[in-house]
Design a protein around this motif. Structure first.
Motif, PDB file in Angstrom:
ATOM      1  N   PRO A   1       0.810  -1.228   0.000  1.00  0.00           N
ATOM      2  CA  PRO A   1       0.000   0.000   0.000  1.00  0.00           C
ATOM      3  C   PRO A   1       0.842   1.277   0.000  1.00  0.00           C
ATOM      4  O   PRO A   1       0.480   2.275  -0.624  1.00  0.00           O
ATOM      5  CB  PRO A   1      -0.817  -0.100   1.290  1.00  0.00           C
ATOM      6  CG  PRO A   1      -0.827  -1.531   1.631  1.00  0.00           C
ATOM      7  CD  PRO A   1       0.446  -2.098   1.128  1.00  0.00           C
ATOM      8  N   PHE A   2       1.980   1.256   0.711  1.00  0.00           N
ATOM      9  CA  PHE A   2       2.862   2.425   0.729  1.00  0.00           C
ATOM     10  C   PHE A   2       3.495   2.658  -0.637  1.00  0.00           C
ATOM     11  O   PHE A   2       3.640   3.792  -1.084  1.00  0.00           O
ATOM     12  CB  PHE A   2       3.969   2.258   1.769  1.00  0.00           C
ATOM     13  CG  PHE A   2       3.501   2.333   3.193  1.00  0.00           C
ATOM     14  CD1 PHE A   2       2.740   3.400   3.635  1.00  0.00           C
ATOM     15  CD2 PHE A   2       3.833   1.338   4.091  1.00  0.00           C
ATOM     16  CE1 PHE A   2       2.313   3.482   4.949  1.00  0.00           C
ATOM     17  CE2 PHE A   2       3.418   1.412   5.411  1.00  0.00           C
ATOM     18  CZ  PHE A   2       2.655   2.483   5.837  1.00  0.00           C
ATOM     19  N   LEU A   3       3.879   1.568  -1.315  1.00  0.00           N
ATOM     20  CA  LEU A   3       4.563   1.693  -2.603  1.00  0.00           C
ATOM     21  C   LEU A   3       3.648   2.234  -3.690  1.00  0.00           C
ATOM     22  O   LEU A   3       4.052   3.088  -4.475  1.00  0.00           O
ATOM     23  CB  LEU A   3       5.153   0.345  -3.022  1.00  0.00           C
ATOM     24  CG  LEU A   3       6.264  -0.205  -2.112  1.00  0.00           C
ATOM     25  CD1 LEU A   3       6.701  -1.580  -2.582  1.00  0.00           C
ATOM     26  CD2 LEU A   3       7.446   0.741  -2.085  1.00  0.00           C
ATOM     27  N   ILE A   4       2.402   1.731  -3.753  1.00  0.00           N
ATOM     28  CA  ILE A   4       1.523   2.187  -4.845  1.00  0.00           C
ATOM     29  C   ILE A   4       0.997   3.607  -4.620  1.00  0.00           C
ATOM     30  O   ILE A   4       0.566   4.252  -5.567  1.00  0.00           O
ATOM     31  CB  ILE A   4       0.357   1.213  -5.101  1.00  0.00           C
ATOM     32  CG1 ILE A   4      -0.578   1.129  -3.908  1.00  0.00           C
ATOM     33  CG2 ILE A   4       0.856  -0.143  -5.500  1.00  0.00           C
ATOM     34  CD1 ILE A   4      -1.854   0.393  -4.216  1.00  0.00           C
ATOM     35  N   THR A   5       1.041   4.083  -3.364  1.00  0.00           N
ATOM     36  CA  THR A   5       0.623   5.465  -3.106  1.00  0.00           C
ATOM     37  C   THR A   5       1.820   6.406  -2.946  1.00  0.00           C
ATOM     38  O   THR A   5       1.627   7.588  -2.671  1.00  0.00           O
ATOM     39  CB  THR A   5      -0.248   5.540  -1.832  1.00  0.00           C
ATOM     40  OG1 THR A   5       0.477   4.981  -0.742  1.00  0.00           O
ATOM     41  CG2 THR A   5      -1.565   4.816  -2.018  1.00  0.00           C
ATOM     42  N   SER A   6       3.027   5.888  -3.101  1.00  0.00           N
ATOM     43  CA  SER A   6       4.270   6.665  -2.985  1.00  0.00           C
ATOM     44  C   SER A   6       4.384   7.377  -1.634  1.00  0.00           C
ATOM     45  O   SER A   6       4.760   8.540  -1.556  1.00  0.00           O
ATOM     46  CB  SER A   6       4.370   7.682  -4.124  1.00  0.00           C
ATOM     47  OG  SER A   6       4.306   7.036  -5.359  1.00  0.00           O
ATOM     48  N   THR A   7       4.051   6.673  -0.560  1.00  0.00           N
ATOM     49  CA  THR A   7       4.116   7.256   0.777  1.00  0.00           C
ATOM     50  C   THR A   7       5.027   6.448   1.706  1.00  0.00           C
ATOM     51  O   THR A   7       4.907   6.551   2.922  1.00  0.00           O
ATOM     52  CB  THR A   7       2.712   7.323   1.409  1.00  0.00           C
ATOM     53  OG1 THR A   7       2.146   6.009   1.390  1.00  0.00           O
ATOM     54  CG2 THR A   7       1.818   8.285   0.679  1.00  0.00           C
TER      55      THR A   7
END
Length: 132
Positions: free
Chosen positions: A53-59
């Motif tokens: 989830p962090f990778l696909i939202t760049s967070t």
């Protein structure tokens, strides 16, 4: 004196596992049950599952995650954490909803273990049949 940072909270569930996820603005450190994520999940695939989830939202470098998880097995706990992180990211920014929904991270996986039936050895397996 500074006020403490307000966390973004999300509850994730998968099979029998329940994860409580608190996201604080930080540097990308993930703590699961008072241990580092790499210590808790030794399998690389489970570690990647919780990062997704962090990778696909760049967070990935914006938040420190403090997570408590209990119940179920390792794979179920990884899925519950992913679900909880996705829900917590929505509290931060509703714009992520379309991205996370398209990946299927906001949908609770409702598949559960089937119960054992009376007169049977398990959920489906029946005793051996004898003609004579």
């Amino acid at each position: 004196m500074c006020a403490p940072l307000t966390p973004y909270y999300g509850t994730g569930r998968r099979k029998k596992a329940v994860a409580r996820v608190f996201l604080y603005e930080g540097t990308g450190k993930i703590t699961i049950n008072h241990r580092k994520a790499t210590e808790y999940f030794t399998n690389i695939q489970h570690a990647q599952t919780i990062q997704h989830p962090f990778l696909i939202t760049s967070t990935s470098q914006l938040f420190d995650a403090y997570i408590t998880v209990k119940g179920g097995g390792i794979a179920g706990q990884a899925g519950a954490i992913r679900h909880g992180i996705s829900r917590a990211l929505l509290k931060y920014d509703l714009e992520y909803r379309t991205i996370l929904k398209a990946e299927g991270f906001l949908t609770r996986d409702s598949r559960m273990k089937e119960r054992k039936k009376p007169g049977m050895k398990g959920a489906r397996k029946s005793p051996q049949f004898s003609k004579r």
